[in-house]
Scaffold this active site. Structure first.
Site, PDB file in Angstrom:
ATOM      1  N   ASP A  54       0.852  -1.200   0.000  1.00  0.00           N
ATOM      2  CA  ASP A  54       0.000   0.000   0.000  1.00  0.00           C
ATOM      3  C   ASP A  54       0.888   1.251   0.000  1.00  0.00           C
ATOM      4  OD1 ASP A  54      -3.065  -0.916   1.216  1.00  0.00           O
ATOM      5  OD2 ASP A  54      -1.394  -2.262   1.631  1.00  0.00           O
ATOM      6  N   THR A 128      -6.905  -4.654   0.704  1.00  0.00           N
ATOM      7  CA  THR A 128      -5.702  -4.989   1.483  1.00  0.00           C
ATOM      8  C   THR A 128      -5.907  -6.253   2.322  1.00  0.00           C
ATOM      9  OG1 THR A 128      -5.079  -2.668   1.570  1.00  0.00           O
ATOM     10  CG2 THR A 128      -4.069  -4.098   3.200  1.00  0.00           C
TER      11      THR A 128
HETATM   12  N1  LIG Z   1     -14.294  -1.000   8.054  1.00  0.00           N
HETATM   13  C1  LIG Z   1     -13.379  -0.700   7.121  1.00  0.00           C
HETATM   14  N2  LIG Z   1     -12.149  -0.269   7.485  1.00  0.00           N
HETATM   15  C2  LIG Z   1     -11.225   0.051   6.560  1.00  0.00           C
HETATM   16  N3  LIG Z   1     -11.416  -0.033   5.231  1.00  0.00           N
HETATM   17  C3  LIG Z   1     -12.619  -0.446   4.822  1.00  0.00           C
HETATM   18  C4  LIG Z   1     -13.657  -0.807   5.735  1.00  0.00           C
HETATM   19  N4  LIG Z   1     -14.723  -1.191   5.007  1.00  0.00           N
HETATM   20  C5  LIG Z   1     -14.375  -1.073   3.721  1.00  0.00           C
HETATM   21  N5  LIG Z   1     -13.120  -0.613   3.592  1.00  0.00           N
HETATM   22  C6  LIG Z   1     -12.414  -0.293   2.353  1.00  0.00           C
HETATM   23  O1  LIG Z   1     -13.336  -0.453   1.291  1.00  0.00           O
HETATM   24  C7  LIG Z   1     -12.944  -1.553   0.461  1.00  0.00           C
HETATM   25  C8  LIG Z   1     -14.187  -2.340   0.102  1.00  0.00           C
HETATM   26  O2  LIG Z   1     -14.678  -2.959   1.250  1.00  0.00           O
HETATM   27  P1  LIG Z   1     -14.878  -4.543   1.299  1.00  0.00           P
HETATM   28  O3  LIG Z   1     -13.684  -5.200   0.697  1.00  0.00           O
HETATM   29  O4  LIG Z   1     -15.065  -4.837   2.752  1.00  0.00           O
HETATM   30  O5  LIG Z   1     -16.103  -4.739   0.482  1.00  0.00           O
HETATM   31  C9  LIG Z   1     -11.985  -2.349   1.312  1.00  0.00           C
HETATM   32  O6  LIG Z   1     -11.157  -3.135   0.502  1.00  0.00           O
HETATM   33  C10 LIG Z   1     -11.281  -1.260   2.070  1.00  0.00           C
HETATM   34  O7  LIG Z   1     -10.365  -0.600   1.197  1.00  0.00           O
HETATM   35  P2  LIG Z   1      -8.745  -0.885   1.324  1.00  0.00           P
HETATM   36  O8  LIG Z   1      -8.545  -2.344   1.148  1.00  0.00           O
HETATM   37  O9  LIG Z   1      -8.226  -0.054   0.210  1.00  0.00           O
HETATM   38  O10 LIG Z   1      -8.356  -0.379   2.679  1.00  0.00           O
HETATM   39 MG   LIG Z   2      -7.080   0.540   3.534  1.00  0.00          MG
HETATM   40 MG   LIG Z   3      -6.430   0.788  -0.128  1.00  0.00          MG
END
Ligand SMILES: Nc1ncnc2c1ncn2[C@@H]1O[C@H](COP(=O)(O)O)[C@@H](O)[C@H]1OP(=O)(O)O
Ligand SMILES: [Mg+2]
Ligand SMILES: [Mg+2]
Ligand SMILES: [Mg+2]
Length: 315
Positions: A54, A128
């Protein structure tokens, strides 16, 4: 820089260069996984992780975008320190043939947009949690471009597309400009007579599950990443993406929204209101996300979301 770079609209140039910059970030993400030193840290909670991939991908994307478009506002997920750190390996997008921009159509109303009007939302690695768990095809790199508070262009790069098909080309990149063109993969309509819902696999809650159940799915695809889920809508594998949670942020939705809308779909919050993308807006999408594939009845999905779900998601 090619001659085309000077004759094509700025927005087409930003999208074209973002294709090459996202592809380069994908190489960084794969290299770090190959080395196996992920350097995982928790951000706000154990469900909110950051890895060296990241950080390194963001450094490279921000450094490269700032060099090409110094007057635009660039906002990245991975915090102030990373954004201000311009020591990332500078990648020259014009050196990459994937940034061929002549085919990226821009509608007349967006051809005069100036560099200083653009707000570029960067999610260097979306999915991530899944990246750390080895679900590699859930990972995407997202570069979303907003003007006048609206998502107008975007790039989604999926660095591990085809990783389980040895011999096939690894990775793919899709791009779009609202009212212009979409490229990088064929857009397919989802099957008639079904309601395939895609939602989170790593950030569920009872509110999230109530919203999914309310749209009466015939199938639920629980997968990681906002970029990955919107790709499922674009390739006809799901009809609607329902996420009744404040977990997504502007960098999760800007690029997917622009590409989905360029392909005829719709992305709003869970109440049906547009998501604003001005530079000064709160980063969190506190009222959730609902996105539907082209040809689907977005209003009908919204109408099925129960009032208690909407009430749980306050602006
Ligand atoms: N509770 C959370 N805390 C942090 N990031 C979140 C959360 N919910 C969703 N996200 C971000 O939104 C994206 C889509 O959500 P999900 O995969 O749960 O459907 C995740 O990959 C994450 O992005 P990232 O991976 O870039 O941190
Ligand atoms: Mg993130
Ligand atoms: Mg991200
Ligand atoms: Mg994300």
């Amino acid at each position: 820089m090619s001659v085309a770079a000077h004759t094509t609209p700025l927005l087409s140039r930003v999208v074209g260069y973002s294709v090459a910059i996202a592809n380069n970030a994908g190489r960084i993400i794969r290299d770090i996984m190959k080395r196996g030193e992920l350097g995982i840290v928790e951000k706000e909670s154990a469900r909110d992780l950051q890895t060296e991939a990241d950080r390194a991908a963001q450094r490279s994307i921000i450094t490269s975008l700032q060099k090409c478009f110094p007057k635009s506002t660039i906002i990245g997920e991975e915090g102030e320190d990373e954004v201000k750190d311009l020591s990332g390996q500078v990648f020259d997008p014009s050196s990459d043939s994937s940034s061929s921009i002549s085919s990226i159509a821009c509608p007349p109303q967006l051809t005069t947009v100036a560099e200083e009007e653009l707000v570029i939302w960067v999610d260097p690695l979306d999915g991530t949690a899944e990246y750390t768990q080895g679900l590699l095809d859930h990972v995407t790199v997202l570069i979303g471009i907003a003007s006048g508070g609206k998502a107008v262009g975007g790039v989604i790069h999926q660095p591990y597309y085809n990783y389980q098909n040895p011999g096939a080309e690894l990775g793919r990149t899709i791009w779009g400009i609202v009212g212009g063109s979409v490229g990088g993969m064929p857009i397919v309509a989802p099957p008639e007579g079904k309601v395939i819902v895609t939602t989170t696999r790593s950030h569920s809650s009872s509110t999230v599950n109530d919203a999914v159940a309310a749209v009466s799915p015939t199938e639920v695809l629980r997968v990681g990443g906002a970029g990955h889920k919107v790709m499922l809508l674009l390739e006809g594998k799901a009809h609607v993406y329902v996420f009744a949670s404040p977990g997504c942020k502007k960098w999760d939705t800007c690029a997917p929204q622009a590409i989905l809308e360029a392909a005829g779909g719709i992305l709003t919050d869970i109440k049906g209101d547009p998501i604003p993308y001005h530079a000064t807006v709160a980063h969190r999408n506190s009222t959730g996300v609902l996105a539907s594939a082209a040809g689907q009845d977005h209003q009908a999905f919204l109408a099925k979301i129960p009032q208690h779900v909407k009430d749980n998601l306050k602006a």
